[in-house]
Design a protein around this motif. Structure first.
Motif, mmCIF file in Angstrom:
data_model
loop_
_atom_site.group_PDB
_atom_site.id
_atom_site.type_symbol
_atom_site.label_atom_id
_atom_site.label_comp_id
_atom_site.label_asym_id
_atom_site.label_seq_id
_atom_site.Cartn_x
_atom_site.Cartn_y
_atom_site.Cartn_z
ATOM 1 N N UNK A 103 18.899 -31.881 -5.837
ATOM 2 C CA UNK A 103 17.624 -31.233 -5.556
ATOM 3 C C UNK A 103 17.179 -30.320 -6.698
ATOM 4 N N UNK A 104 15.879 -30.178 -6.860
ATOM 5 C CA UNK A 104 15.298 -29.182 -7.768
ATOM 6 C C UNK A 104 15.146 -27.879 -6.984
ATOM 7 N N UNK A 105 15.703 -26.788 -7.509
ATOM 8 C CA UNK A 105 15.678 -25.526 -6.782
ATOM 9 C C UNK A 105 14.698 -24.515 -7.365
ATOM 10 N N UNK A 106 13.992 -24.889 -8.433
ATOM 11 C CA UNK A 106 13.036 -23.961 -9.040
ATOM 12 C C UNK A 106 11.693 -24.649 -9.217
ATOM 13 N N UNK A 107 10.624 -23.842 -9.263
ATOM 14 C CA UNK A 107 9.290 -24.391 -9.501
ATOM 15 C C UNK A 107 9.214 -25.043 -10.873
ATOM 16 N N UNK A 108 9.951 -24.485 -11.841
ATOM 17 C CA UNK A 108 9.989 -25.032 -13.200
ATOM 18 C C UNK A 108 10.534 -26.460 -13.183
ATOM 19 N N UNK A 109 11.625 -26.672 -12.452
ATOM 20 C CA UNK A 109 12.227 -27.998 -12.358
ATOM 21 C C UNK A 109 11.292 -28.957 -11.625
ATOM 22 N N UNK A 110 10.733 -28.510 -10.520
ATOM 23 C CA UNK A 110 9.858 -29.380 -9.725
ATOM 24 C C UNK A 110 8.634 -29.821 -10.519
ATOM 25 N N UNK A 138 18.785 -34.632 -17.963
ATOM 26 C CA UNK A 138 18.698 -34.509 -19.416
ATOM 27 C C UNK A 138 17.243 -34.358 -19.876
ATOM 28 N N UNK A 139 16.317 -34.811 -19.032
ATOM 29 C CA UNK A 139 14.902 -34.744 -19.391
ATOM 30 C C UNK A 139 14.233 -33.454 -18.904
ATOM 31 N N UNK A 140 14.988 -32.600 -18.219
ATOM 32 C CA UNK A 140 14.451 -31.348 -17.690
ATOM 33 C C UNK A 140 14.861 -30.204 -18.613
ATOM 34 N N UNK A 141 13.918 -29.655 -19.357
ATOM 35 C CA UNK A 141 14.213 -28.590 -20.312
ATOM 36 C C UNK A 141 14.623 -27.305 -19.589
ATOM 37 N N UNK A 142 15.713 -26.712 -20.067
ATOM 38 C CA UNK A 142 16.165 -25.448 -19.516
ATOM 39 C C UNK A 142 16.773 -25.547 -18.133
ATOM 40 N N UNK A 143 17.131 -26.755 -17.688
ATOM 41 C CA UNK A 143 17.730 -26.899 -16.355
ATOM 42 C C UNK A 143 19.235 -26.670 -16.445
ATOM 43 N N UNK A 144 19.792 -25.766 -15.603
ATOM 44 C CA UNK A 144 21.208 -25.451 -15.680
ATOM 45 C C UNK A 144 22.092 -26.420 -14.908
ATOM 46 N N UNK A 145 21.504 -27.404 -14.240
ATOM 47 C CA UNK A 145 22.284 -28.316 -13.411
ATOM 48 C C UNK A 145 23.164 -29.254 -14.228
ATOM 49 N N UNK A 146 24.063 -29.927 -13.530
ATOM 50 C CA UNK A 146 24.960 -30.880 -14.183
ATOM 51 C C UNK A 146 24.214 -32.185 -14.479
ATOM 52 N N UNK A 147 24.424 -32.716 -15.657
ATOM 53 C CA UNK A 147 23.684 -33.896 -16.081
ATOM 54 C C UNK A 147 24.137 -35.165 -15.384
ATOM 55 N N UNK A 148 25.238 -35.106 -14.627
ATOM 56 C CA UNK A 148 25.628 -36.298 -13.878
ATOM 57 C C UNK A 148 24.845 -36.427 -12.578
ATOM 58 N N UNK A 149 23.989 -35.456 -12.287
ATOM 59 C CA UNK A 149 23.163 -35.491 -11.086
ATOM 60 C C UNK A 149 21.695 -35.689 -11.449
ATOM 61 N N UNK A 150 20.932 -36.188 -10.481
ATOM 62 C CA UNK A 150 19.500 -36.310 -10.648
ATOM 63 C C UNK A 150 18.809 -34.966 -10.393
ATOM 64 N N UNK A 151 17.564 -34.854 -10.826
ATOM 65 C CA UNK A 151 16.681 -33.757 -10.438
ATOM 66 C C UNK A 151 15.594 -34.397 -9.584
ATOM 67 N N UNK A 152 15.595 -34.123 -8.282
ATOM 68 C CA UNK A 152 14.717 -34.828 -7.350
ATOM 69 C C UNK A 152 13.766 -33.881 -6.625
ATOM 70 N N UNK A 221 12.912 -38.266 -24.847
ATOM 71 C CA UNK A 221 14.111 -38.904 -24.316
ATOM 72 C C UNK A 221 13.771 -40.257 -23.707
ATOM 73 N N UNK A 222 14.413 -41.316 -24.194
ATOM 74 C CA UNK A 222 14.157 -42.656 -23.664
ATOM 75 C C UNK A 222 15.488 -43.357 -23.439
ATOM 76 N N UNK A 223 15.438 -44.441 -22.720
ATOM 77 C CA UNK A 223 16.648 -45.213 -22.446
ATOM 78 C C UNK A 223 17.084 -45.974 -23.690
ATOM 79 N N UNK A 224 18.380 -45.953 -23.954
ATOM 80 C CA UNK A 224 18.919 -46.688 -25.093
ATOM 81 C C UNK A 224 18.638 -48.170 -24.940
ATOM 82 N N UNK A 225 18.165 -48.852 -26.013
ATOM 83 C CA UNK A 225 17.828 -50.276 -25.910
ATOM 84 C C UNK A 225 18.974 -51.129 -25.405
ATOM 85 N N UNK A 226 20.213 -50.775 -25.779
ATOM 86 C CA UNK A 226 21.355 -51.575 -25.361
ATOM 87 C C UNK A 226 21.603 -51.507 -23.871
ATOM 88 N N UNK A 227 20.994 -50.488 -23.187
ATOM 89 C CA UNK A 227 21.201 -50.334 -21.760
ATOM 90 C C UNK A 227 19.942 -50.615 -20.944
#
Length: 242
Positions: A103-110, A138-152, A221-227
């Motif tokens: 979850x996004x917990x801040x207005x900045x993230x949302x 990874x696409x959310x600037x200044x987000x302190x969350x773990x990058x293995x999770x989504x920002x939803x 930030x974009x998806x790597x072509x190989x993936x």
């Protein structure tokens, strides 16, 4: 037809056992429902039993779905055309809710999730019928969350006056000219208005890791072509799933 249903049931109960759920216990609970005198059971006991059964079934459902997806990715040749996932699940149906860590917990993230376009993202629907947009942290600037999770963020449908319109839950569409936005009222331009474009949360794969993405200075930030091909299963065209 009977053999197909029996095989599916056997696989599902095997998934229960593999995920740590006592399938025999669940079956016994289901089989004993009709033999219980309602007057001899208090409402709290019924609620607890129903909650336990739902949790076990949801856990087994997630394990079963993950196993099928992993088996598909491991065994299907890369040159095989992408299957169309539509019809695999009823529109607007899921057995899960969005995990707290996604979850996004801040207005900045949302706001960033609402305005984000491209990169690694996905859409989903939960068991309460709410529609979601998720973006790689990874696409959310200044987000302190773990990058293995989504920002939803949860999505809503707004009418011409800017008020939340009824509908847009489960299999209901956000009908034009109404717009899809987040809870803060920001328009989410790339959010589908058709409910069928929101797969169930069970099919929401993990976000890409840093080493699976590239960041050219002029593109962001974009998806790597190989993936691209494999991870396209996570994008809005719904080829992201299965």
């Amino acid at each position: 037809w009977i053999l197909e249903r029996s095989s599916a049931a056997a696989v599902f109960f095997a998934a229960m056992n593999s995920s740590g759920v006592d399938a025999n216990n669940v079956a016994n609970q289901l089989g004993s429902v009709g033999s219980v005198d309602p007057s001899s059971v208090d409402s709290d006991s019924i609620s607890k039993a129903a909650s336990d059964m739902w949790r076990d079934v949801a856990k087994a459902s997630q394990y079963f779905t993950d196993s099928v997806i992993q088996s598909y990715e491991d065994n299907v040749p890369d040159d095989l055309p992408e299957p169309d996932p539509k019809g695999l699940f009823p529109i607007g149906v899921s057995a899960m809710i969005m995990k707290e860590e996604n979850l996004c917990h801040t207005a900045h993230c949302r706001l960033q999730v609402a305005n984000s376009t491209g990169g690694d993202y996905a859409f989903a629907v939960d068991r309460n019928g709410f529609h979601w947009k998720c973006v790689n942290r990874l696409q959310i600037q200044g987000d302190p969350g773990h990058h293995e999770n989504w920002a939803c963020i949860p999505l809503a449908c707004y009418n011409e006056e800017g008020n939340i319109a009824s509908g847009f839950k489960f299999d209901e569409d956000c009908k034009r000219p109404w717009l899809v936005g987040n809870d803060d009222g920001a328009v989410v331009a790339d959010a589908p208005q058709n409910a069928e474009e929101y797969p169930p949360i069970e099919l929401l794969k993990r976000p890409l890791r840093p080493d699976e993405m590239t960041m050219p200075s002029w593109l962001g930030l974009v998806v790597s072509p190989s993936r691209c091909r494999r991870r396209s299963r996570n994008h809005r065209n719904a080829a992201a799933f299965l």
